[in-house]
Write a protein that holds these residues in place. Structure first.
Motif, PDB file in Angstrom:
ATOM      1  N   ILE A 199       0.827  -1.205   0.000  1.00 42.70           N
ATOM      2  CA  ILE A 199       0.000   0.000   0.000  1.00 42.70           C
ATOM      3  C   ILE A 199       0.863   1.258   0.000  1.00 42.70           C
ATOM      4  CG2 ILE A 199      -1.544   1.366   1.493  1.00 42.70           C
ATOM      5  CD1 ILE A 199      -2.942  -1.352   2.134  1.00 42.70           C
ATOM      6  N   LEU A 200       1.913   1.268   0.808  1.00 47.25           N
ATOM      7  CA  LEU A 200       2.793   2.441   0.867  1.00 47.25           C
ATOM      8  C   LEU A 200       3.443   2.705  -0.490  1.00 47.25           C
ATOM      9  CD1 LEU A 200       4.499   1.956   4.360  1.00 47.25           C
ATOM     10  CD2 LEU A 200       2.492   3.333   3.783  1.00 47.25           C
ATOM     11  N   ALA A 201       3.813   1.643  -1.181  1.00 50.59           N
ATOM     12  CA  ALA A 201       4.403   1.805  -2.517  1.00 50.59           C
ATOM     13  C   ALA A 201       3.357   2.340  -3.497  1.00 50.59           C
ATOM     14  CB  ALA A 201       4.957   0.473  -3.006  1.00 50.59           C
ATOM     15  N   LEU A 202       2.136   1.808  -3.456  1.00 49.49           N
ATOM     16  CA  LEU A 202       1.077   2.259  -4.363  1.00 49.49           C
ATOM     17  C   LEU A 202       0.717   3.727  -4.129  1.00 49.49           C
ATOM     18  CD1 LEU A 202      -1.377  -0.789  -4.271  1.00 49.49           C
ATOM     19  CD2 LEU A 202       0.060  -0.082  -6.187  1.00 49.49           C
ATOM     20  N   MET A 203       0.832   4.165  -2.878  1.00 51.21           N
ATOM     21  CA  MET A 203       0.475   5.545  -2.547  1.00 51.21           C
ATOM     22  C   MET A 203       1.534   6.549  -2.977  1.00 51.21           C
ATOM     23  SD  MET A 203      -1.348   5.429   1.120  1.00 51.21           S
ATOM     24  CE  MET A 203      -1.638   7.182   0.991  1.00 51.21           C
ATOM     25  N   GLY A 204       2.726   6.070  -3.303  1.00 54.83           N
ATOM     26  CA  GLY A 204       3.785   6.989  -3.725  1.00 54.83           C
ATOM     27  C   GLY A 204       4.679   7.419  -2.588  1.00 54.83           C
ATOM     28  N   ILE A 205       4.745   6.610  -1.518  1.00 57.19           N
ATOM     29  CA  ILE A 205       5.666   6.918  -0.422  1.00 57.19           C
ATOM     30  C   ILE A 205       7.085   6.630  -0.902  1.00 57.19           C
ATOM     31  CG2 ILE A 205       6.342   6.357   1.953  1.00 57.19           C
ATOM     32  CD1 ILE A 205       3.568   7.689   1.707  1.00 57.19           C
ATOM     33  N   ALA A 206       7.994   7.564  -0.684  1.00 51.58           N
ATOM     34  CA  ALA A 206       9.385   7.406  -1.125  1.00 51.58           C
ATOM     35  C   ALA A 206      10.020   6.206  -0.429  1.00 51.58           C
ATOM     36  CB  ALA A 206      10.177   8.671  -0.814  1.00 51.58           C
ATOM     37  N   PRO A 207      10.803   5.396  -1.167  1.00 55.00           N
ATOM     38  CA  PRO A 207      11.397   4.183  -0.585  1.00 55.00           C
ATOM     39  C   PRO A 207      12.165   4.422   0.709  1.00 55.00           C
ATOM     40  CG  PRO A 207      11.729   4.199  -2.959  1.00 55.00           C
ATOM     41  CD  PRO A 207      11.134   5.525  -2.593  1.00 55.00           C
ATOM     42  N   ASN A 208      12.875   5.556   0.826  1.00 51.27           N
ATOM     43  CA  ASN A 208      13.668   5.811   2.034  1.00 51.27           C
ATOM     44  C   ASN A 208      12.807   6.123   3.261  1.00 51.27           C
ATOM     45  OD1 ASN A 208      13.206   8.123   0.372  1.00 51.27           O
ATOM     46  ND2 ASN A 208      14.492   9.326   1.721  1.00 51.27           N
TER      47      ASN A 208
ATOM     48  N   SER B 241       8.490  12.904  -5.236  1.00 49.51           N
ATOM     49  CA  SER B 241       8.258  14.242  -5.785  1.00 49.51           C
ATOM     50  C   SER B 241       7.136  14.253  -6.825  1.00 49.51           C
ATOM     51  CB  SER B 241       9.547  14.790  -6.401  1.00 49.51           C
ATOM     52  OG  SER B 241      10.008  13.892  -7.394  1.00 49.51           O
ATOM     53  N   ASP B 242       6.878  13.113  -7.470  1.00 48.14           N
ATOM     54  CA  ASP B 242       5.784  13.060  -8.445  1.00 48.14           C
ATOM     55  C   ASP B 242       4.513  12.466  -7.820  1.00 48.14           C
ATOM     56  OD1 ASP B 242       6.578  10.451  -8.168  1.00 48.14           O
ATOM     57  OD2 ASP B 242       6.564   9.994 -10.319  1.00 48.14           O
ATOM     58  N   ALA B 243       4.352  12.691  -6.519  1.00 47.03           N
ATOM     59  CA  ALA B 243       3.245  12.066  -5.787  1.00 47.03           C
ATOM     60  C   ALA B 243       1.873  12.572  -6.234  1.00 47.03           C
ATOM     61  CB  ALA B 243       3.402  12.283  -4.289  1.00 47.03           C
TER      62      ALA B 243
ATOM     63  N   ASP C 293     -15.809   1.482  12.750  1.00 43.79           N
ATOM     64  CA  ASP C 293     -15.727   2.489  11.701  1.00 43.79           C
ATOM     65  C   ASP C 293     -14.346   2.449  11.061  1.00 43.79           C
ATOM     66  OD1 ASP C 293     -16.439   4.638  10.051  1.00 43.79           O
ATOM     67  OD2 ASP C 293     -17.453   5.660  11.690  1.00 43.79           O
ATOM     68  N   ILE C 294     -14.146   3.313  10.083  1.00 40.97           N
ATOM     69  CA  ILE C 294     -12.878   3.378   9.362  1.00 40.97           C
ATOM     70  C   ILE C 294     -11.967   4.406  10.032  1.00 40.97           C
ATOM     71  CG2 ILE C 294     -11.794   4.010   7.176  1.00 40.97           C
ATOM     72  CD1 ILE C 294     -14.318   2.963   5.801  1.00 40.97           C
ATOM     73  N   LEU C 295     -10.713   4.027  10.220  1.00 42.57           N
ATOM     74  CA  LEU C 295      -9.694   4.931  10.741  1.00 42.57           C
ATOM     75  C   LEU C 295      -9.039   5.623   9.545  1.00 42.57           C
ATOM     76  CD1 LEU C 295      -7.614   6.023  12.802  1.00 42.57           C
ATOM     77  CD2 LEU C 295      -6.390   3.842  12.561  1.00 42.57           C
ATOM     78  N   HIS C 296      -9.038   6.947   9.560  1.00 40.45           N
ATOM     79  CA  HIS C 296      -8.370   7.717   8.508  1.00 40.45           C
ATOM     80  C   HIS C 296      -7.004   8.134   9.038  1.00 40.45           C
ATOM     81  CE1 HIS C 296     -11.850   8.258   5.771  1.00 40.45           C
ATOM     82  NE2 HIS C 296     -12.498   8.000   6.888  1.00 40.45           N
ATOM     83  N   ILE C 297      -5.966   7.750   8.300  1.00 36.33           N
ATOM     84  CA  ILE C 297      -4.601   8.127   8.674  1.00 36.33           C
ATOM     85  C   ILE C 297      -4.052   9.049   7.590  1.00 36.33           C
ATOM     86  CG2 ILE C 297      -2.223   7.285   8.888  1.00 36.33           C
ATOM     87  CD1 ILE C 297      -3.250   4.962  10.465  1.00 36.33           C
ATOM     88  N   TYR C 298      -3.545  10.210   8.036  1.00 38.32           N
ATOM     89  CA  TYR C 298      -3.001  11.207   7.125  1.00 38.32           C
ATOM     90  C   TYR C 298      -1.487  11.188   7.258  1.00 38.32           C
ATOM     91  CZ  TYR C 298      -7.878  12.451   7.294  1.00 38.32           C
ATOM     92  OH  TYR C 298      -9.252  12.385   7.234  1.00 38.32           O
ATOM     93  N   ILE C 299      -0.830  10.886   6.150  1.00 41.08           N
ATOM     94  CA  ILE C 299       0.623  10.693   6.131  1.00 41.08           C
ATOM     95  C   ILE C 299       1.301  12.005   5.725  1.00 41.08           C
ATOM     96  CG2 ILE C 299       2.494   9.389   5.044  1.00 41.08           C
ATOM     97  CD1 ILE C 299       0.437   7.103   4.661  1.00 41.08           C
ATOM     98  N   PRO C 300       2.355  12.400   6.452  1.00 40.37           N
ATOM     99  CA  PRO C 300       3.047  13.661   6.127  1.00 40.37           C
ATOM    100  C   PRO C 300       3.474  13.713   4.653  1.00 40.37           C
ATOM    101  CG  PRO C 300       3.858  12.790   8.208  1.00 40.37           C
ATOM    102  CD  PRO C 300       2.967  11.735   7.620  1.00 40.37           C
ATOM    103  N   GLN C 301       3.244  14.860   4.029  1.00 36.87           N
ATOM    104  CA  GLN C 301       3.514  14.967   2.594  1.00 36.87           C
ATOM    105  C   GLN C 301       4.991  14.849   2.250  1.00 36.87           C
ATOM    106  OE1 GLN C 301       1.827  18.635   1.234  1.00 36.87           O
ATOM    107  NE2 GLN C 301       3.382  19.921   2.186  1.00 36.87           N
ATOM    108  N   GLN C 302       5.889  15.123   3.216  1.00 37.82           N
ATOM    109  CA  GLN C 302       7.317  15.010   2.923  1.00 37.82           C
ATOM    110  C   GLN C 302       7.729  13.561   2.669  1.00 37.82           C
ATOM    111  OE1 GLN C 302       7.160  16.236   6.633  1.00 37.82           O
ATOM    112  NE2 GLN C 302       8.577  14.865   7.645  1.00 37.82           N
ATOM    113  N   PHE C 303       6.895  12.585   3.039  1.00 37.82           N
ATOM    114  CA  PHE C 303       7.217  11.177   2.841  1.00 37.82           C
ATOM    115  C   PHE C 303       6.953  10.716   1.402  1.00 37.82           C
ATOM    116  CE2 PHE C 303       6.521   9.659   7.513  1.00 37.82           C
ATOM    117  CZ  PHE C 303       7.493  10.548   7.937  1.00 37.82           C
ATOM    118  N   TYR C 304       6.300  11.557   0.623  1.00 43.52           N
ATOM    119  CA  TYR C 304       5.898  11.154  -0.725  1.00 43.52           C
ATOM    120  C   TYR C 304       6.990  11.452  -1.750  1.00 43.52           C
ATOM    121  CZ  TYR C 304       1.128  10.388   0.873  1.00 43.52           C
ATOM    122  OH  TYR C 304       0.009   9.898   1.518  1.00 43.52           O
TER     123      TYR C 304
END
Length: 195
Positions: A7-16, A100-102, A87-98
């Protein structure tokens, strides 16, 4: 099985950042146990802080990673002891983790259901599978290669025979080895082999 990593890869989270984020999202749950206590919707925070909202609670952002981990841990306890709403838990991931072409990934909403064998499987996963599988653009079913036969019994709601709808349903097999990798393994002297 590696659902969260995928999921993290599909979302565009940077490998590092993936390893760090994976550890934060798992909290104190040991590797090999389902880390998903409740169904989780992952989204870009749009800022450099972690955020979270659950049920009708307002979206809350955290000043530190440690505060976010503690809040996630407390919510997990509430969910597992039955004192939280289903219910569904919404988690918001810091944008710096994405990456650059996120922006290519900006409109992806991924719902991660509790994994097989989790304590909340019947409580959460089954009702949500009925609710969301029918309307999802793509359904990803992840399993280990040695449990592949379990897919024969898997039924997805309102899908007919979902195995023939390969544009909508994707199977991801992990822990799979081809003949060549096995051959290479046995050509390595036993004392040099990795477990």
């Amino acid at each position: 099985i590696g659902k969260t990593t995928l999921i993290l890869a599909l979302m565009g989270i940077a490998p590092n950042y993936r390893s760090r984020l994976y550890k934060v999202l798992r909290g104190d749950v040991a590797r090999g146990n389902s880390s998903t206590a409740a169904p989780i919707m992952y989204q870009n925070a749009g800022c450099d802080q972690y955020g979270m909202s659950y049920a009708s609670e307002e979206k809350h952002f955290f000043d530190t990673e440690q505060e976010f981990k503690q809040a996630l841990h407390k919510l997990r306890e509430r969910v597992e002891n039955g004192s939280a709403k289903r219910d569904i838990l919404h988690i918001y991931i810091p944008q710096q983790f994405y990456l650059s072409d996120a922006e290519k990934h900006a409109n992806i909403n991924i719902l991660d259901l509790p994994g097989d064998g989790s304590r909340n499987e019947a409580q959460f996963a089954e009702p949500l599978i009925r609710q969301y599988v029918a309307i999802a653009s793509v359904n990803i079913v992840a399993c280990k290669a040695n449990n592949m036969q379990s897919l024969e019994q898997l039924e997805l709601p309102e899908q007919g025979d979902w195995r023939y709808s390969d544009q909508r349903n994707i199977i991801v097999l992990t822990s799979a080895y081809d003949q060549e990798s096995i051959r290479r393994y046995f050509q390595i002297p036993p004392e040099q082999r990795k477990i």
